[in-house]
Design an enzyme around this catalytic site. Structure first.
Site, short mmCIF file in Angstrom:
data_model
loop_
_atom_site.label_atom_id
_atom_site.label_comp_id
_atom_site.label_asym_id
_atom_site.label_seq_id
_atom_site.Cartn_x
_atom_site.Cartn_y
_atom_site.Cartn_z
N SER A 6 49.92 35.72 44.56
CA SER A 6 50.04 37.49 44.22
C SER A 6 49.70 38.23 45.59
O SER A 6 48.93 37.73 46.16
CB SER A 6 49.66 37.67 42.75
OG SER A 6 48.13 37.35 42.83
N GLU A 8 48.11 42.43 46.49
CA GLU A 8 47.55 43.46 46.19
C GLU A 8 47.99 44.49 47.32
O GLU A 8 47.87 44.26 48.55
CB GLU A 8 46.06 43.91 46.00
CG GLU A 8 45.72 45.10 45.62
CD GLU A 8 44.28 45.37 45.26
OE1 GLU A 8 43.69 44.69 44.55
OE2 GLU A 8 43.62 45.56 46.40
N THR A 39 47.07 49.70 43.68
CA THR A 39 45.66 49.89 43.42
C THR A 39 45.74 51.45 42.80
O THR A 39 46.76 52.31 43.04
CB THR A 39 44.87 49.97 44.68
OG1 THR A 39 45.03 50.74 45.51
CG2 THR A 39 44.74 48.47 45.10
N HIS A 68 47.45 49.28 38.65
CA HIS A 68 45.91 49.60 38.18
C HIS A 68 45.76 50.83 37.39
O HIS A 68 46.39 51.72 37.68
CB HIS A 68 45.21 49.55 39.71
CG HIS A 68 44.80 48.39 40.46
ND1 HIS A 68 43.83 48.26 41.06
CD2 HIS A 68 45.68 47.34 40.57
CE1 HIS A 68 43.96 47.17 41.74
NE2 HIS A 68 45.01 46.59 41.18
N ASP A 100 35.77 53.38 40.23
CA ASP A 100 34.59 53.75 41.16
C ASP A 100 34.31 55.34 40.45
O ASP A 100 35.33 55.83 40.46
CB ASP A 100 34.64 53.49 42.53
CG ASP A 100 34.85 52.13 42.93
OD1 ASP A 100 34.10 51.26 42.03
OD2 ASP A 100 35.64 51.56 43.73
N HIS A 142 27.81 42.31 40.84
CA HIS A 142 28.23 43.59 41.04
C HIS A 142 27.03 44.44 41.28
O HIS A 142 25.91 44.17 40.68
CB HIS A 142 28.85 44.06 39.61
CG HIS A 142 29.53 45.51 39.61
ND1 HIS A 142 28.77 46.63 39.49
CD2 HIS A 142 30.81 45.77 39.66
CE1 HIS A 142 29.46 47.61 39.63
NE2 HIS A 142 30.88 47.17 39.93
N ALA A 145 25.02 45.40 38.10
CA ALA A 145 24.81 44.19 37.11
C ALA A 145 23.26 44.32 36.96
O ALA A 145 22.31 44.28 37.60
CB ALA A 145 25.26 42.82 37.71
N LYS A 158 35.27 41.39 28.36
CA LYS A 158 36.73 42.08 28.58
C LYS A 158 37.81 41.02 28.09
O LYS A 158 39.00 41.25 27.41
CB LYS A 158 36.98 42.14 29.95
CG LYS A 158 36.09 43.44 30.49
CD LYS A 158 36.17 43.68 31.74
CE LYS A 158 35.61 43.00 32.84
NZ LYS A 158 35.56 43.70 34.23
N GLN A 169 36.56 39.90 42.74
CA GLN A 169 36.30 40.28 44.05
C GLN A 169 36.50 39.63 45.00
O GLN A 169 36.37 38.19 44.92
CB GLN A 169 34.92 40.87 44.26
CG GLN A 169 34.52 41.65 45.34
CD GLN A 169 35.22 42.93 45.96
OE1 GLN A 169 36.37 42.74 46.34
NE2 GLN A 169 34.34 44.13 45.42
N PHE A 209 32.49 46.87 54.83
CA PHE A 209 33.07 46.95 53.68
C PHE A 209 32.37 46.17 52.64
O PHE A 209 31.95 46.66 51.26
CB PHE A 209 34.69 46.79 53.59
CG PHE A 209 35.36 46.86 52.15
CD1 PHE A 209 35.18 48.13 51.25
CD2 PHE A 209 36.14 45.96 51.61
CE1 PHE A 209 35.94 48.22 50.20
CE2 PHE A 209 36.75 46.08 50.58
CZ PHE A 209 36.56 47.14 49.67
N HIS A 257 45.00 35.25 44.99
CA HIS A 257 45.57 36.71 44.92
C HIS A 257 45.18 37.15 46.37
O HIS A 257 43.95 37.21 46.51
CB HIS A 257 44.87 37.42 44.09
CG HIS A 257 45.42 38.75 43.63
ND1 HIS A 257 46.63 39.38 43.26
CD2 HIS A 257 44.71 39.90 43.93
CE1 HIS A 257 46.75 40.60 43.33
NE2 HIS A 257 45.48 41.05 43.74
#
Length: 285
Positions: A6, A8, A39, A68, A100, A142, A145, A158, A169, A209, A257
């Site tokens: 898949s 993005e 996104t 998204h 975010d 994260h 976290a 979730k 991620q 990034f 992905h």
């Protein structure tokens, strides 16, 4: 056996970016991805652009598109109205994320009448009965976290709220994902977890990034790019991404992905190297 794949994409903000998106979709659609996702900008800044991209890709290319959707800067009613607009247009998959904080804002703060977090959003979307729901997952901690294991606990919440699968991620070493997968299985998570793959088109850009996202950039990876001539970086990126994907597939991963960044060549070449076949003969000539 080749993995399922898949992709993005992100919605364009300029005319040139629009051409790049459509070229990206045109190049990758012949690989017949199981789905592609589009996104949402930070702070919901591309809400309308996302909707237009999702519906156009689905209509013109016949792909299964997941939109998204975030909790940022919108009431519960507004967010569910957006979701139902997607469903009415035939879009039945949502990637549900907290989102975010808007640019210039240090931390996410829920809208006074909005969803407090992704668990609440997932629960509300599941209650409509209109969507397959995918969520985010974090093989490395994260940035917010609270303790070791928090990312696994949060993912389980979730999934328990109604999510059908998760997309991680990006990461640079297969063991990062495999350890996370094992921890999720130990926690009772049985839903599919798709590893997020980022082919490295520009190493310095990806390193910056990654550091902003709290992702580890291994020393060996930096050394490989720094010791390789720049005109060989593309070939190195394809090889490293292929090796990462091959290791994952060898460990039983069935879905990959790809984060394309609307630059399709590396993702396409890695997929072809993995044994996928394109319906466009020019891509395999």
């Amino acid at each position: 056996m080749a993995p399922r794949i898949s992709f993005e994409f992100f919605p364009p903000k300029t005319l040139d970016a629009s051409f790049r998106l459509w070229e990206t979709v045109r190049m990758l659609a012949p690989l017949e991805p199981g789905f592609c996702s589009v996104t949402y900008g930070a702070g919901g800044t591309t809400r309308q652009l996302t909707h237009e991209a999702v519906t156009t890709i689905g209509r013109n290319f016949g792909l299964n598109v997941a939109a998204h959707l975030t909790c940022v800067d919108a009431t519960r009613t507004e967010t569910l109205e957006i979701a139902n607009t997607y469903a009415d247009a035939g879009v039945t998959e949502i990637v549900a994320l907290r989102g975010d904080a808007p640019k210039g804002v240090e931390r996410f703060t829920p809208h006074p009448e909005g969803f407090a977090d992704s668990v609440e959003l997932v629960k509300a979307l599941a209650a409509t009965g209109r969507f397959q729901i995918r969520v985010g997952a974090y093989p490395e901690p994260h940035p917010e976290a609270g303790h070791p294991g928090a990312d696994v606990e949060w993912l389980k919440r979730k999934i328990d709220a109604g999510a059908n699968s998760a997309i991680t991620q990006f990461f640079f070493e297969a063991d990062t994902f495999l350890r996370f997968r094992d921890a999720c299985a130990k926690a009772g998570i049985t839903a599919p977890i798709l590893p997020g793959i980022l082919p490295i088109e520009n190493f310095e850009g990806v390193r910056r990034f990654a550091l902003r996202c709290g992702q580890t950039v291994p020393d060996w990876l930096s050394a490989r790019f720094e010791s390789t001539e720049k005109d060989r970086h593309e070939a190195l990126a394809i090889r490293l991404c292929y090796e990462l994907c091959t290791r994952l597939v060898d460990e039983g991963v069935e879905d990959l992905h790809f984060y394309t960044l609307n630059r399709p060549h590396l993702s396409r070449d890695v997929c072809l190297a993995l044994g996928l076949r394109s319906t466009n003969e020019r891509d395999v000539a």
